[in-house]
Design an enzyme around this catalytic site. Structure first.
Site, PDB file in Angstrom:
ATOM      1  N   HIS A   1     -51.041  26.699-139.251  1.00 46.26           N
ATOM      2  CA  HIS A   1     -51.014  25.290-139.889  1.00 46.26           C
ATOM      3  C   HIS A   1     -49.608  25.052-140.470  1.00 46.26           C
ATOM      4  O   HIS A   1     -49.445  23.764-140.712  1.00 46.26           O
ATOM      5  CB  HIS A   1     -52.154  24.775-140.917  1.00 46.26           C
TER       6      HIS A   1
ATOM      7  N   SER B   1     -49.574  29.057-148.293  1.00 48.76           N
ATOM      8  CA  SER B   1     -49.927  29.346-146.886  1.00 48.76           C
ATOM      9  C   SER B   1     -49.070  30.244-146.288  1.00 48.76           C
ATOM     10  O   SER B   1     -47.869  29.798-146.226  1.00 48.76           O
ATOM     11  CB  SER B   1     -50.250  28.022-146.254  1.00 48.76           C
TER      12      SER B   1
ATOM     13  N   ASP C   1     -55.861  30.639-137.272  1.00 51.54           N
ATOM     14  CA  ASP C   1     -54.812  30.133-138.243  1.00 51.54           C
ATOM     15  C   ASP C   1     -53.545  31.244-138.482  1.00 51.54           C
ATOM     16  O   ASP C   1     -53.160  31.259-139.527  1.00 51.54           O
ATOM     17  CB  ASP C   1     -55.441  29.719-139.495  1.00 51.54           C
TER      18      ASP C   1
END
Length: 422
Positions: A165, A278, A198
């Site tokens: 993402h 992230s 992901d």
């Protein structure tokens, strides 16, 4: 749950799509002291109250009063007044004399104390020093959006592992920039990514001799073990936070781009993780990467304002390594499978099988529609997501043991299933 990307869509909460978000509150109830203040009906500490049934204090024998004459009394009063004034005056004079004669000491004039010890092996300082050079900040810019995240250098020629993402927006068009720990900015290219896990891989252009991240065995992690999260929260590169492994095997589902969602068999940690973390590494105190920081739980309904509340989730390193290898080798990710379809909105206390693939591992093991899987090996299964995440964490071709209850008869049995091969 919140993908830690300031510009990503609103995530789901990790349990089921559309679940209500917890409401943020800033109201705090007033707190009253349990102690009564003086003057509110409390007797003075030195007072004594007697009741009729208490033993009465014995009165002392009367003493003869001392008497002085009037002239003597007046003389004593004058003498006391003079003596008091004299003592006070002397004390004041001595204090003033001492202050004026002593030198003033100021810490501002003193030299700063030098550090006399070095970082101990396994300390947060030592781990940060060893790991930071192999962690990068990532900026993905397109015509309509921009996102920031982190990543780990996994090869000296520039491969970087991160969250899908973070970089998926630049997979077709856009610009990827990577900032190294020393501040050097380099261009990068999107290699491949997988929305369901992901995980993505990018490659830094014209890179050689880069420091490489070492991996630890995430299967060896234990609840309570010390860990460190590293990344660029809110654009603050090379940030480290510490915490512990709070839990293992958390099935966490988070929303992604274009309505896609990822499901991870997560490591839960209380190390502070925020938007921008992230894709960055979660490392043990030997400096080995044991996870990829990916998702946070938040009490905020807005992804842009979500922050750490001590509930962060990381993709286990063993799983991430397998997926990253597939992405580099073929660009396609496959997972070990049982060969069954699961009911997504079941009220069953487990994973309800809705159909079984002909000729698949599940059919060979005797699984049937209506079976409810309640355990995989020794791991409890309480939902469809829990079974999917648990199966993905197994190895290709591995034989697993399922505890199954037939929904109609409530009869329980154990079956062995050999998962699909890669």
């Amino acid at each position: 749950m919140t993908n830690m990307n300031p510009h990503s869509p609103e995530p789901s909460d990790g349990r089921a799509d559309g679940a209500d978000e917890a409401q943020e509150t800033s109201r705090f109830d007033s707190v009253r002291s349990p102690y009564q203040s003086a003057g509110e009906g409390t007797p003075a500490p030195d007072s004594q109250t007697w009741t009729s049934w208490d033993a009465q204090p014995v009165a002392d024998a009367p003493k003869k009063k001392a008497t002085v004459g009037l002239r003597t009394a007046l003389a004593l009063m004058v003498l006391g007044s003079v003596a008091t004034g004299t003592v006070v005056g002397v004390a004041s004079n001595r204090i003033g004399s001492s202050a004026s004669s002593s030198s003033v000491v100021s810490s501002l004039d003193q030299p700063s104390m030098q550090r006399t010890s070095t970082a101990e092996p396994g300390s947060a300082e030592q781990v940060a020093k060893a790991v930071l050079p192999s962690v990068v900040s990532i900026q993905a810019v397109t015509r309509t959006a921009a996102s920031e995240g982190s990543g780990s250098i996994i090869s000296s020629d520039g491969y970087v592992m991160t969250n899908n993402h973070v970089v998926s927006g630049a997979s077709q068009s856009g610009v990827l920039e990577v900032t190294l720990a020393d501040g050097t900015v380099k261009q990068a290219d999107f290699v491949a990514g997988d929305a369901s896990t992901d995980i993505a891989v990018i490659k830094i252009r014209d890179a050689t001799n880069l420091p490489v991240m070492a991996f630890g065995d995430s299967n060896d992690l234990a609840v309570g073990q010390d860990v460190m999260a590293i990344g660029s929260p809110l654009g603050l590169s090379s940030t480290v936070t510490t915490g512990i492994v709070s839990a293992m095997n958390r099935p966490v589902r988070a929303s992604g781009e274009e309505g896609e969602s990822s499901l991870i068999d997560a490591i839960q940690t209380d190390a502070a993780i925020n938007p921008g973390n992230s894709g960055g590494p979660l490392v043990d105190m030997q400096g080995n990467q044991v996870g990829i920081n990916s998702v946070i739980a938040s009490v905020s309904s807005g992804g842009d304002t979500a922050g750490s509340i001590g509930l962060g989730f990381a993709i286990p390193a063993n799983f991430a390594k397998r997926v990253a290898t597939q992405l580099i080798d073929s660009g396609v990710v496959t997972q070990p499978m049982i060969g069954v379809q699961l009911a997504g909105n079941s009220n069953a206390a487990g994973a309800l099988i809705s159909s079984v693939q002909d000729g698949g591992p599940g059919a060979a093991a005797g699984l049937a529609p209506g079976d409810v899987v309640t355990k995989l090996n020794d791991r409890p299964i309480d939902s469809a997501d829990a079974l999917i995440a648990a199966v993905r964490s197994q190895n290709f071709g591995e034989t697993i043991r399922l505890t199954v209850t037939q929904q109609n008869t409530s009869q329980t049995r154990e079956v062995e299933v050999t998962l699909t091969s890669e």
